[in-house]
Design a protein around this motif. Sequence first.
Motif, PDB file in Angstrom:
ATOM      1  N   GLU A 212     -33.950  26.016  13.182  1.00  0.00           N
ATOM      2  CA  GLU A 212     -34.773  24.729  12.743  1.00  0.00           C
ATOM      3  C   GLU A 212     -33.786  23.684  12.729  1.00  0.00           C
ATOM      4  N   PHE A 213     -32.578  24.113  11.925  1.00  0.00           N
ATOM      5  CA  PHE A 213     -31.380  23.033  11.728  1.00  0.00           C
ATOM      6  C   PHE A 213     -31.007  22.697  13.231  1.00  0.00           C
ATOM      7  N   GLU A 214     -30.436  23.622  13.898  1.00  0.00           N
ATOM      8  CA  GLU A 214     -30.220  23.211  15.442  1.00  0.00           C
ATOM      9  C   GLU A 214     -31.209  22.503  16.060  1.00  0.00           C
ATOM     10  N   ARG A 215     -32.449  22.837  16.055  1.00  0.00           N
ATOM     11  CA  ARG A 215     -33.210  22.269  16.694  1.00  0.00           C
ATOM     12  C   ARG A 215     -33.450  20.708  16.329  1.00  0.00           C
ATOM     13  N   ARG A 216     -33.235  20.439  15.131  1.00  0.00           N
ATOM     14  CA  ARG A 216     -33.061  19.060  14.523  1.00  0.00           C
ATOM     15  C   ARG A 216     -31.818  18.388  15.032  1.00  0.00           C
ATOM     16  N   HIS A 217     -30.911  19.089  15.183  1.00  0.00           N
ATOM     17  CA  HIS A 217     -29.514  18.492  15.518  1.00  0.00           C
ATOM     18  C   HIS A 217     -28.750  19.294  16.457  1.00  0.00           C
ATOM     19  N   PRO A 218     -29.238  19.081  17.834  1.00  0.00           N
ATOM     20  CA  PRO A 218     -28.590  19.849  18.805  1.00  0.00           C
ATOM     21  C   PRO A 218     -27.318  19.596  19.328  1.00  0.00           C
ATOM     22  N   GLY A 219     -26.735  20.361  19.726  1.00  0.00           N
ATOM     23  CA  GLY A 219     -25.331  19.949  20.421  1.00  0.00           C
ATOM     24  C   GLY A 219     -24.301  19.599  19.236  1.00  0.00           C
ATOM     25  N   HIS A 220     -23.654  18.708  19.550  1.00  0.00           N
ATOM     26  CA  HIS A 220     -22.430  18.087  18.511  1.00  0.00           C
ATOM     27  C   HIS A 220     -22.706  16.674  18.377  1.00  0.00           C
ATOM     28  N   PRO A 221     -23.766  16.072  17.704  1.00  0.00           N
ATOM     29  CA  PRO A 221     -23.729  14.555  17.553  1.00  0.00           C
ATOM     30  C   PRO A 221     -23.010  14.208  16.471  1.00  0.00           C
ATOM     31  N   PRO A 222     -22.643  12.949  16.408  1.00  0.00           N
ATOM     32  CA  PRO A 222     -21.810  12.441  15.281  1.00  0.00           C
ATOM     33  C   PRO A 222     -22.260  12.831  13.979  1.00  0.00           C
ATOM     34  N   GLY A 223     -21.548  13.292  13.304  1.00  0.00           N
ATOM     35  CA  GLY A 223     -21.940  13.787  11.692  1.00  0.00           C
ATOM     36  C   GLY A 223     -22.588  15.145  11.419  1.00  0.00           C
ATOM     37  N   LYS A 224     -22.651  16.038  12.427  1.00  0.00           N
ATOM     38  CA  LYS A 224     -23.418  17.142  12.431  1.00  0.00           C
ATOM     39  C   LYS A 224     -22.446  18.202  11.398  1.00  0.00           C
ATOM     40  N   GLU A 225     -21.142  18.012  11.580  1.00  0.00           N
ATOM     41  CA  GLU A 225     -20.271  18.949  10.785  1.00  0.00           C
ATOM     42  C   GLU A 225     -20.812  18.471   8.940  1.00  0.00           C
ATOM     43  N   THR A 226     -20.715  17.273   8.962  1.00  0.00           N
ATOM     44  CA  THR A 226     -21.020  16.715   7.713  1.00  0.00           C
ATOM     45  C   THR A 226     -22.321  17.412   7.030  1.00  0.00           C
ATOM     46  N   ARG A 227     -23.347  17.254   8.080  1.00  0.00           N
ATOM     47  CA  ARG A 227     -24.564  17.531   7.623  1.00  0.00           C
ATOM     48  C   ARG A 227     -24.600  19.188   7.200  1.00  0.00           C
ATOM     49  N   ILE A 228     -23.782  19.842   8.106  1.00  0.00           N
ATOM     50  CA  ILE A 228     -23.707  21.422   8.041  1.00  0.00           C
ATOM     51  C   ILE A 228     -23.315  21.703   6.494  1.00  0.00           C
ATOM     52  N   ILE A 229     -22.293  20.913   6.259  1.00  0.00           N
ATOM     53  CA  ILE A 229     -21.626  21.197   4.910  1.00  0.00           C
ATOM     54  C   ILE A 229     -22.626  20.758   3.752  1.00  0.00           C
ATOM     55  N   GLN A 230     -23.140  19.631   3.929  1.00  0.00           N
ATOM     56  CA  GLN A 230     -23.871  19.095   2.995  1.00  0.00           C
ATOM     57  C   GLN A 230     -25.371  19.741   2.737  1.00  0.00           C
ATOM     58  N   GLU A 231     -25.864  19.988   3.969  1.00  0.00           N
ATOM     59  CA  GLU A 231     -27.224  20.699   3.801  1.00  0.00           C
ATOM     60  C   GLU A 231     -27.327  21.798   3.749  1.00  0.00           C
ATOM     61  N   LEU A 232     -26.287  22.552   4.334  1.00  0.00           N
ATOM     62  CA  LEU A 232     -26.271  24.043   4.398  1.00  0.00           C
ATOM     63  C   LEU A 232     -25.520  24.754   3.302  1.00  0.00           C
ATOM     64  N   GLY A 233     -24.407  23.856   3.013  1.00  0.00           N
ATOM     65  CA  GLY A 233     -23.400  24.596   2.178  1.00  0.00           C
ATOM     66  C   GLY A 233     -22.399  25.364   2.860  1.00  0.00           C
ATOM     67  N   ILE A 234     -22.126  25.543   3.927  1.00  0.00           N
ATOM     68  CA  ILE A 234     -21.358  26.522   4.639  1.00  0.00           C
ATOM     69  C   ILE A 234     -20.170  25.719   5.608  1.00  0.00           C
ATOM     70  N   SER A 235     -19.421  26.087   6.079  1.00  0.00           N
ATOM     71  CA  SER A 235     -18.411  25.667   6.945  1.00  0.00           C
ATOM     72  C   SER A 235     -18.952  25.544   8.291  1.00  0.00           C
ATOM     73  N   PRO A 236     -18.577  24.488   9.255  1.00  0.00           N
ATOM     74  CA  PRO A 236     -19.300  24.533  10.589  1.00  0.00           C
ATOM     75  C   PRO A 236     -18.686  25.690  11.390  1.00  0.00           C
ATOM     76  N   PRO A 237     -17.532  26.463  11.524  1.00  0.00           N
ATOM     77  CA  PRO A 237     -17.552  27.667  11.991  1.00  0.00           C
ATOM     78  C   PRO A 237     -18.462  28.802  11.393  1.00  0.00           C
ATOM     79  N   ARG A 238     -18.476  28.924  10.295  1.00  0.00           N
ATOM     80  CA  ARG A 238     -19.473  29.890   9.647  1.00  0.00           C
ATOM     81  C   ARG A 238     -20.890  29.585  10.253  1.00  0.00           C
ATOM     82  N   TYR A 239     -21.320  28.330  10.247  1.00  0.00           N
ATOM     83  CA  TYR A 239     -22.657  27.637  10.780  1.00  0.00           C
ATOM     84  C   TYR A 239     -22.930  28.330  12.399  1.00  0.00           C
TER      85      TYR A 239
END
Length: 75
Positions: free
Chosen positions: A8-35
């Motif tokens: 669901e997160f990927e569907r809402r934020h497909p590909g690599h839009p600006p700020g996605k890495e920040t959203r991954i950390i803030q919303e999911l609480g994990i690092s982008p590579p782990r995501y």
Amino acid sequence: MTPPDLLEFERRHPGHPPGKETRIIQELGISPPRYYQLLLRAATSPEGIASDAMTARWVRERSARRAAARERRIA
């Protein structure tokens, strides 16, 4: 975090839009590579495919394209 949550997160934020890495950390609480590790696992799991088959397929195909590109660079 379940496979449907990740897809669901990927569907809402497909590909690599600006700020996605920040959203991954803030919303999911994990690092982008782990995501991305967990996302691929979710996209190949029966639960993930059942919850969002289109996003799961897109993630698997994107991963396969990137793997093929890495192989071409190495060869």
